[in-house]
Write an enzyme that holds these catalytic residues in place. Structure first.
Site, PDB file in Angstrom:
ATOM      1  N   SER A 157      -9.130  -0.760  -0.738  1.00  0.00           N
ATOM      2  CA  SER A 157      -9.493   0.519  -1.349  1.00  0.00           C
ATOM      3  C   SER A 157     -10.027   0.423  -2.763  1.00  0.00           C
ATOM      4  O   SER A 157     -10.466   1.434  -3.315  1.00  0.00           O
ATOM      5  CB  SER A 157      -8.302   1.477  -1.313  1.00  0.00           C
ATOM      6  N   ALA A 171      -4.265   3.510  17.193  1.00  0.00           N
ATOM      7  CA  ALA A 171      -3.294   4.361  17.878  1.00  0.00           C
ATOM      8  C   ALA A 171      -2.079   3.584  18.364  1.00  0.00           C
ATOM      9  O   ALA A 171      -0.995   4.145  18.513  1.00  0.00           O
ATOM     10  CB  ALA A 171      -3.965   5.065  19.054  1.00  0.00           C
ATOM     11  N   THR A 172      -2.235   2.298  18.612  1.00  0.00           N
ATOM     12  CA  THR A 172      -1.135   1.460  19.093  1.00  0.00           C
ATOM     13  C   THR A 172      -1.159   0.142  18.338  1.00  0.00           C
ATOM     14  O   THR A 172      -2.157  -0.225  17.709  1.00  0.00           O
ATOM     15  CB  THR A 172      -1.271   1.163  20.592  1.00  0.00           C
ATOM     16  N   SER A 216      -6.961   9.973   1.724  1.00  0.00           N
ATOM     17  CA  SER A 216      -7.556   9.870   3.053  1.00  0.00           C
ATOM     18  C   SER A 216      -8.840   9.054   2.983  1.00  0.00           C
ATOM     19  O   SER A 216      -9.757   9.373   2.212  1.00  0.00           O
ATOM     20  CB  SER A 216      -7.881  11.269   3.608  1.00  0.00           C
ATOM     21  N   GLY A 225      -5.573  -2.003  -3.505  1.00  0.00           N
ATOM     22  CA  GLY A 225      -6.178  -2.101  -2.188  1.00  0.00           C
ATOM     23  C   GLY A 225      -5.260  -2.835  -1.242  1.00  0.00           C
ATOM     24  O   GLY A 225      -4.554  -3.771  -1.634  1.00  0.00           O
ATOM     25  N   ASN A 282      15.898   3.794   6.805  1.00  0.00           N
ATOM     26  CA  ASN A 282      14.910   4.877   6.846  1.00  0.00           C
ATOM     27  C   ASN A 282      13.491   4.355   7.026  1.00  0.00           C
ATOM     28  O   ASN A 282      12.527   5.078   6.769  1.00  0.00           O
ATOM     29  CB  ASN A 282      15.000   5.699   5.556  1.00  0.00           C
TER      30      ASN A 282
END
Length: 372
Positions: free
Chosen positions: A40, A102-103, A140, A279, A313
């Site tokens: 980033s 997603a996985t 984002s 980053g 947690n």
């Protein structure tokens, strides 16, 4: 920690150092000028390019994004979200990461996959909003994919080409580039991802198609180059005073004492204010910080990511690596001798995010089965 490399500047004085190994199988050592995926930190380069076009009168920071990209940011959202909101992450647009990762298997499955920026932008626009436009800072990657597409719309060039010509070359950087393939071109360390124990042993992700990061996180650089970049930026070599002031106009980062400008993070240490970015991509972490005048600078990269254990947690438990990193940052930024004790190190750690980025920066969440 497998390996680390760092560059520090104080006025005309410079130090570069490296420790550990670039390859755990061969024992090849790290060197101070190794190429590294900076994640980033790319956003600062992209924001600089957008602000150059603002200075030329081609982009209005407070114009609706829908004016420039009506097919990607549509309807009321397109009218409410401004270019400024993209650059300071207050747009509220969701992140595309959950859709493409997603996985856990998709991390490996996307190794050679080519993502189009329009696809990423649409996935982000379709994701659940993180907030209302202008309400608060919600990090984002979608914001900076859209910023790259905005550059393309306004300049008629691929954003990577524009950033290379008008930011990277203008700053005099010789080892900073957008990779054209999943492979790095020059000397580099392998980049190992532990995923908080999800990958045992850690996997090498130094070969990876970074199209998923694009203008939000695909750049490769070296630690000395990052110091040169921030010195050029903060000294006014890349932006006119008006645009640099806009870049340094900040909003709070919730949950931290840091603030975020237009692609630029502002932190406060025991010895004053610093600007830069962090980053994190698979297997590679970067910090790059600079005093406001560009005189004192630190860039640090390392090649084992998410090495901590998790608590009940699912939050990372700080360990000796984190303490060593804090000591290095304190000494590099403030000129603090390591022997002066922990008080200075703690005063540096409190006002800014910990060296491990906050969860909104992570491609992998603390729950190692969740990827975003």
């Amino acid at each position: 920690m497998y390996g680390a490399y760092s560059a520090v500047r104080d006025g005309s004085e410079e130090w570069q150092g490296a420790a550990g190994v670039a390859d755990i199988d061969t024992g090849r050592p790290t060197t101070p000028q190794m190429e590294h995926r900076i994640g980033s930190v790319t956003k600062t380069f992209t924001a600089t390019a957008v602000l150059q076009e603002v200075g030329k009168g081609h982009i209005d920071l407070d114009a609706p994004v829908g004016h420039y990209l009506p097919d990607l940011v549509t309807g009321e959202r397109g009218r409410a979200i401004t270019v400024r909101m993209l650059l300071n992450h207050t747009s509220g647009i969701g992140d595309y990461g959950r859709a493409i990762f997603a996985t856990a298997d998709s991390i490996e499955g996307n190794r050679f996959h080519e993502f189009a920026p329009e696809e990423l932008a649409r996935l982000g626009a379709a994701a659940p909003p993180l907030g209302r436009p202008g309400e608060a800072h919600h990090y984002s990657n979608t914001n900076y994919i859209l910023a790259g597409l905005l550059l393309r719309k306004v300049t008629g060039q691929p954003p990577e080409t524009y950033i290379t010509e008008h930011v990277i070359r203008k700053a005099g950087l010789r080892h900073t580039y957008f990779p054209r393939s999943p492979y790095l071109a020059g000397p580099h360390a392998k980049m190992y991802e532990a995923a908080y124990g999800g990958f045992t042993p850690p996997r090498d992700f130094s070969v990876y198609n970074m199209s998923w990061g694009g203008t939000a996180g695909a750049l490769v650089s070296t630690m000395p180059d990052l110091n040169r970049f921030h010195r050029a930026l903060l000294s006014g070599k890349l932006l006119a005073p008006a645009e640099l002031r806009q870049m340094k106009t900040t909003v709070p980062v919730p949950g931290t004492h840091a603030r975020y400008g237009l692609g630029l993070l502002q932190t406060t240490s025991a010895c004053g204010e610093f600007w830069g970015h962090d980053g994190l991509v698979l297997g590679a972490m970067t910090w790059s910080l600079s005093s406001p005048d560009g005189r004192r600078q630190l860039s640090l990269g390392f090649n084992l990511a998410r090495y901590q254990k998790l608590d009940a947690n699912n939050q990372p438990i700080p360990n000796g690596i984190d303490a060593a990193m804090e000591a290095h940052l304190a000494q590099a930024i403030c000129g603090t001798k390591a022997s002066t004790g922990r008080n200075t190190e703690r005063s540096l750690a409190r006002p800014r995010p910990q060296p491990q980025p906050q969860p909104h920066n992570w491609p992998i969440s603390p729950r190692t089965t969740d990827v975003y």
